[in-house]
Design a protein around this motif. Sequence first.
Motif, mmCIF file in Angstrom:
data_model
loop_
_atom_site.group_PDB
_atom_site.id
_atom_site.type_symbol
_atom_site.label_atom_id
_atom_site.label_comp_id
_atom_site.label_asym_id
_atom_site.label_seq_id
_atom_site.Cartn_x
_atom_site.Cartn_y
_atom_site.Cartn_z
ATOM 1 N N GLN A 106 0.840 -1.197 0.000
ATOM 2 C CA GLN A 106 0.000 0.000 0.000
ATOM 3 C C GLN A 106 0.878 1.250 0.000
ATOM 4 O OE1 GLN A 106 -3.372 -0.157 -0.331
ATOM 5 N NE2 GLN A 106 -2.896 -2.343 -0.584
ATOM 6 N N PRO A 107 0.349 2.393 -0.477
ATOM 7 C CA PRO A 107 1.153 3.627 -0.553
ATOM 8 C C PRO A 107 1.871 3.980 0.743
ATOM 9 C CG PRO A 107 -0.903 3.925 -1.706
ATOM 10 C CD PRO A 107 -1.002 2.577 -1.035
ATOM 11 N N LYS A 108 1.206 3.764 1.886
ATOM 12 C CA LYS A 108 1.819 4.111 3.171
ATOM 13 C C LYS A 108 3.110 3.326 3.386
ATOM 14 C CE LYS A 108 0.054 2.308 6.839
ATOM 15 N NZ LYS A 108 -0.843 1.985 7.984
ATOM 16 N N HIS A 109 3.070 2.024 3.134
ATOM 17 C CA HIS A 109 4.248 1.181 3.337
ATOM 18 C C HIS A 109 5.312 1.447 2.278
ATOM 19 C CE1 HIS A 109 1.327 -1.714 5.509
ATOM 20 N NE2 HIS A 109 1.906 -0.884 6.365
ATOM 21 N N ILE A 110 4.871 1.715 1.059
ATOM 22 C CA ILE A 110 5.820 2.065 -0.003
ATOM 23 C C ILE A 110 6.569 3.341 0.373
ATOM 24 C CG2 ILE A 110 6.062 2.802 -2.397
ATOM 25 C CD1 ILE A 110 5.404 -0.108 -2.201
ATOM 26 N N GLY A 111 5.828 4.335 0.860
ATOM 27 C CA GLY A 111 6.440 5.601 1.250
ATOM 28 C C GLY A 111 7.474 5.429 2.350
ATOM 29 N N MET A 112 7.178 4.563 3.319
ATOM 30 C CA MET A 112 8.125 4.315 4.399
ATOM 31 C C MET A 112 9.387 3.621 3.883
ATOM 32 S SD MET A 112 6.917 5.676 7.075
ATOM 33 C CE MET A 112 8.034 4.974 8.301
ATOM 34 N N ALA A 113 9.220 2.696 2.919
ATOM 35 C CA ALA A 113 10.376 2.005 2.343
ATOM 36 C C ALA A 113 11.254 2.982 1.564
ATOM 37 C CB ALA A 113 9.908 0.865 1.432
ATOM 38 N N VAL A 114 10.610 3.904 0.856
ATOM 39 C CA VAL A 114 11.365 4.913 0.099
ATOM 40 C C VAL A 114 12.107 5.841 1.048
ATOM 41 C CG1 VAL A 114 11.161 6.890 -1.462
ATOM 42 C CG2 VAL A 114 9.809 4.829 -1.874
ATOM 43 N N LYS A 115 11.411 6.309 2.075
ATOM 44 C CA LYS A 115 12.035 7.217 3.050
ATOM 45 C C LYS A 115 13.227 6.554 3.727
ATOM 46 C CE LYS A 115 10.995 9.950 7.202
ATOM 47 N NZ LYS A 115 9.945 10.377 8.152
ATOM 48 N N ALA A 116 13.070 5.291 4.119
ATOM 49 C CA ALA A 116 14.168 4.570 4.766
ATOM 50 C C ALA A 116 15.353 4.432 3.812
ATOM 51 C CB ALA A 116 13.691 3.194 5.212
ATOM 52 N N GLY A 117 15.059 4.138 2.548
ATOM 53 C CA GLY A 117 16.130 3.981 1.567
ATOM 54 C C GLY A 117 16.892 5.266 1.337
ATOM 55 N N ILE A 118 16.165 6.377 1.239
ATOM 56 C CA ILE A 118 16.817 7.669 0.987
ATOM 57 C C ILE A 118 17.706 8.082 2.155
ATOM 58 C CG2 ILE A 118 16.420 10.137 0.671
ATOM 59 C CD1 ILE A 118 13.911 9.403 -0.924
ATOM 60 N N LEU A 119 17.142 8.060 3.357
ATOM 61 C CA LEU A 119 17.919 8.490 4.521
ATOM 62 C C LEU A 119 19.100 7.554 4.791
ATOM 63 C CD1 LEU A 119 15.117 9.641 7.012
ATOM 64 C CD2 LEU A 119 16.410 11.005 5.364
ATOM 65 N N SER A 120 18.931 6.271 4.464
ATOM 66 C CA SER A 120 19.996 5.301 4.713
ATOM 67 C C SER A 120 21.129 5.401 3.706
ATOM 68 C CB SER A 120 19.428 3.880 4.709
ATOM 69 O OG SER A 120 18.510 3.718 5.779
ATOM 70 N N LEU A 121 20.973 6.277 2.719
ATOM 71 C CA LEU A 121 22.089 6.560 1.821
ATOM 72 C C LEU A 121 23.326 6.993 2.600
ATOM 73 C CD1 LEU A 121 20.423 8.389 -1.178
ATOM 74 C CD2 LEU A 121 22.268 6.720 -1.401
ATOM 75 N N ILE A 122 23.094 7.664 3.699
ATOM 76 C CA ILE A 122 24.209 8.123 4.534
ATOM 77 C C ILE A 122 24.982 6.926 5.086
ATOM 78 C CG2 ILE A 122 24.805 9.325 6.678
ATOM 79 C CD1 ILE A 122 22.390 11.162 6.125
ATOM 80 N N ILE A 123 24.265 5.890 5.509
ATOM 81 C CA ILE A 123 24.931 4.698 6.036
ATOM 82 C C ILE A 123 25.665 3.977 4.916
ATOM 83 C CG2 ILE A 123 24.607 2.554 7.314
ATOM 84 C CD1 ILE A 123 22.014 3.733 8.429
ATOM 85 N N LEU A 124 25.060 3.935 3.732
ATOM 86 C CA LEU A 124 25.732 3.358 2.566
ATOM 87 C C LEU A 124 27.043 4.099 2.296
ATOM 88 C CD1 LEU A 124 25.669 1.508 -0.016
ATOM 89 C CD2 LEU A 124 24.491 3.399 -1.150
ATOM 90 N N ASP A 125 26.977 5.429 2.314
ATOM 91 C CA ASP A 125 28.183 6.228 2.094
ATOM 92 C C ASP A 125 29.207 6.006 3.205
ATOM 93 O OD1 ASP A 125 27.583 7.514 -0.344
ATOM 94 O OD2 ASP A 125 26.317 8.970 0.668
ATOM 95 N N ALA A 126 28.734 5.816 4.432
ATOM 96 C CA ALA A 126 29.653 5.563 5.541
ATOM 97 C C ALA A 126 30.392 4.246 5.333
ATOM 98 C CB ALA A 126 28.884 5.544 6.860
ATOM 99 N N ALA A 127 29.669 3.232 4.856
ATOM 100 C CA ALA A 127 30.306 1.939 4.573
ATOM 101 C C ALA A 127 31.331 2.086 3.458
ATOM 102 C CB ALA A 127 29.237 0.917 4.185
ATOM 103 N N LEU A 128 30.971 2.839 2.430
ATOM 104 C CA LEU A 128 31.891 3.068 1.312
ATOM 105 C C LEU A 128 33.128 3.839 1.774
ATOM 106 C CD1 LEU A 128 32.327 2.741 -1.723
ATOM 107 C CD2 LEU A 128 31.029 4.845 -2.069
#
Length: 297
Positions: free
Chosen positions: A245-267
């Motif tokens: 549903q849109p609500k859960h999709i939105g949360m998955a997108v938000k988590a993915g975007i903000l977690s870019l920082i953790i991805l960059d930290a790993a890199l």
Amino acid sequence: MKRLIAHIKLMRPANVVTAIADIMAGFAASGMVVFWLENAEGGPTLFWLVMSTIGLYAGGVVFNDVFDAELDQIERPERPIPSGAASVFSAGTFGALLLAAGIFSAWMVSDTSLLLALFIAACALVYDGWGKHQAVLGPVNMGLCRGANLLLGVSAVPAVLTEVWYISLIPIVYISAITMISRGEVHGGDRSTLRWAGIMYGVIFISLILLAWVFSAAFWQVLPFLALLAYFIFPPLFRALRDPQPKHIGMAVKAGILSLIILDAALATAFAGWLYGLLVVLLFPVSRLVAKAFAVT
């Protein structure tokens, strides 16, 4: 004051913080971190690159709303432009100034940085006006923006670009996955698309481990950052898979975007060690805090 806040909202401030993390990861890959930490050499270069990504990213997302003004009247009337808090003209002018500031800041570093900034600005505008409506090329288009942004950080030492250019594939794949997920933000998602996004996430994890193995004798240092990344991105994705549903999709997108920082930290850890990776990951709580006040998607 309301108009000022409306234009700040258009910038997606929490997302801008993630773009800064790209620069810091690229800066680590350039090899400049040691000099910066020991005697502040390269500090002005890092400053201008951070200023550049702020202008480029913010300008790009502002134009996203400019191009979507008519559609948002129907689907997202609460956004600044359809709500009347900002006009198409004022937002377009603001976005153009931000892009110009980003390009100028890159020029202060080198001609190579300038060319990358021009490429990023062009990719962002192409995505805003055309790419996001393309099923396959759209996610790749958005990924190119972030991949080039990572290389903008590497351009602190232009000669290194030819040696590590391939690391740009990591954010390209990651952002492509998020963009695929986001297609269901308004009307609901498709499980097969979400599964493909999960597979792409898995490819990212394997790539980061291999990268750390090649560039660091203590490759295990990257593992805690990957564990943290998995903790934030996979639960929302699994919830969306169970109920797209849109609500859960939105949360998955938000988590993915903000977690870019953790991805960059790993890199960053793969190239400069866990202490520098920890410095990058400190941007994560800042982004989450800002996200409470300003929309991410």
